[in-house]
Design a protein around this motif. Structure first.
Motif, short mmCIF file in Angstrom:
data_model
loop_
_atom_site.label_atom_id
_atom_site.label_comp_id
_atom_site.label_asym_id
_atom_site.label_seq_id
_atom_site.Cartn_x
_atom_site.Cartn_y
_atom_site.Cartn_z
N LEU A 29 0.83 -1.15 0.17
CA LEU A 29 -0.06 0.07 0.11
C LEU A 29 0.85 1.02 -0.06
CD1 LEU A 29 -2.98 0.79 0.23
CD2 LEU A 29 -2.67 1.00 2.68
N PRO A 38 -4.27 6.59 -1.62
CA PRO A 38 -3.85 5.09 -1.51
C PRO A 38 -3.96 4.35 -2.67
CG PRO A 38 -6.10 5.71 -0.65
CD PRO A 38 -5.44 7.11 -0.99
N GLY A 43 1.34 5.62 -0.25
CA GLY A 43 0.78 6.92 -0.33
C GLY A 43 1.28 7.49 -1.61
N GLY A 57 -11.60 2.75 0.02
CA GLY A 57 -10.52 3.58 0.06
C GLY A 57 -10.80 4.85 0.43
N SER A 68 -8.80 9.03 0.68
CA SER A 68 -7.81 9.99 0.84
C SER A 68 -7.93 11.37 1.63
CB SER A 68 -7.39 10.22 -0.52
OG SER A 68 -8.28 11.15 -1.05
#
Length: 343
Positions: free
Chosen positions: A19, A78, A21, A40, A42
């Motif tokens: 995973l 992500p 960033g 998901g 952000s």
């Protein structure tokens, strides 16, 4: 088939998924909130205003890289990433007559599953791989879809769509503005995508392959195609806050026509692939003439698409999709400008 030479670059396949960033740290941004439809999220912190530098304009693919600590899109977004072995089962070069092509392609392909934004039972999967024409002759390629298999060799239900239009240098024919090929001694990314891919599907991918890749002479029908010259002085701006009161940042790209002839822009949108530092495609978007002119598309007239010698043109996405609909965090933008020199 003649003595086709294809060399797979030696690389250690990375089968583990991680995973990421995906982006450098920026500063002040917009509102907070998760991705639509779950699966998901952000921070929705938009990348600060910056002015990426041009690193290449080869083939009318204008590549812009951000400065350290800058980004395009979101500061963090992500994503799942992996690199798996890639093979091409057959290469058809029968159209090349006596040409003996030398073609280099990576032995692994980079896959990314976007984990933020709109989710209708799955996300976009992006596949990117570099191709190099080591021959002395230009040629084009017609790829089939990329398919995936699991660790047991079973075919998975998802594949990619054909995105060859965003895979090489712009070539001109009498009427087509989006014909792209692979010139001699140039390297270009081939980038394609799959839709509605779940995390479980992505985790199951163990290998990738293409059944056939056809190499062709640069032509469309019976018309020969020639490599298009590049436009001058490309410049990119990532504007936060965005233009015209947009709650999202604006991506703006400007060129100058120093070809000596009138340039006619394709009357559609122009694709932009966003990449990260590791060469993964993280999302795509378009830039538009109508956004730059502040018009609705239906209000554009044929003259709007013409760029006179010495004049400049700007294309924009005033509510940048890489911050809104398909959020991602990128450090590079690859702009595929499509245009034609009128008779």
């Amino acid at each position: 088939m003649k003595g086709f030479q294809i060399r797979l670059l030696l690389a250690v396949p990375v089968a583990a998924v991680f995973l990421s960033g995906c982006g450098p740290q920026g500063s002040d941004g917009g509102s907070t909130g998760g991705g639509l439809g779950g699966g998901g999220s952000s921070s929705k912190e938009y990348c600060s205003e910056n002015y990426p530098d041009l690193s290449s304009s080869e083939g009318n693919v204008y590549v812009f890289d951000v400065a350290p600590m800058s980004c395009l899109g979101l500061v963090e977004s992500p994503a799942l990433k992996k690199e798996v072995p890639f093979t091409i089962t057959a290469v058809d070069d029968s159209d090349l007559d006596s040409i003996d092509p030398k073609f280099q392609i990576d032995s692994t392909i980079k896959l990314l599953l976007r984990k933020s934004g709109v989710n209708f039972s799955g996300y976009d999967l992006y596949a990117s791989i570099k191709m190099t024409n080591q021959s002395e002759t230009d040629y084009c390629y017609d790829p089939e879809d990329i398919v995936f298999k699991d660790s047991a060799g079973a075919l998975l239900p998802k594949d990619t769509s054909d995105s060859s239009n965003a895979g090489g240098a712009l070539f001109h024919t009498k009427s087509r503005t989006t014909f792209r090929c692979l010139p001699s001694q140039q390297t270009h990314y081939f980038i394609t995508n799959g839709f509605l891919v779940t995390e479980d599907m992505f985790n199951d991918i163990h290998t990738a392959s293409m059944a056939s890749l056809e190499l062709e002479r640069p032509k469309l029908g019976y018309l020969d195609a020639t490599k298009a010259p590049v436009l001058s002085m490309p410049a990119m701006q990532w504007l936060n806050p965005g233009k015209r009161g947009s709650s999202y940042p604006t991506l703006s790209v400007t060129w100058t026509n120093n070809t000596g002839s009138v340039v006619k822009l394709d009357d559609n949108s122009h694709k932009v692939w966003l990449m990260d530092d590791d060469g993964y495609a993280v999302s795509w978007m378009f830039v538009y003439l109508e956004d730059a002119l502040g018009k609705d598309r239906e209000d554009l007239v044929p003259e709007d698409y013409l760029i006179l010698p010495g004049a400049t043109v700007t294309l924009e996405d005033d509510a940048a999709d890489n911050a809104a609909v398909m959020p991602s965090s990128a450090t590079q933008a690859r702009v595929y400008l499509d245009w034609l020199a009128p008779d």
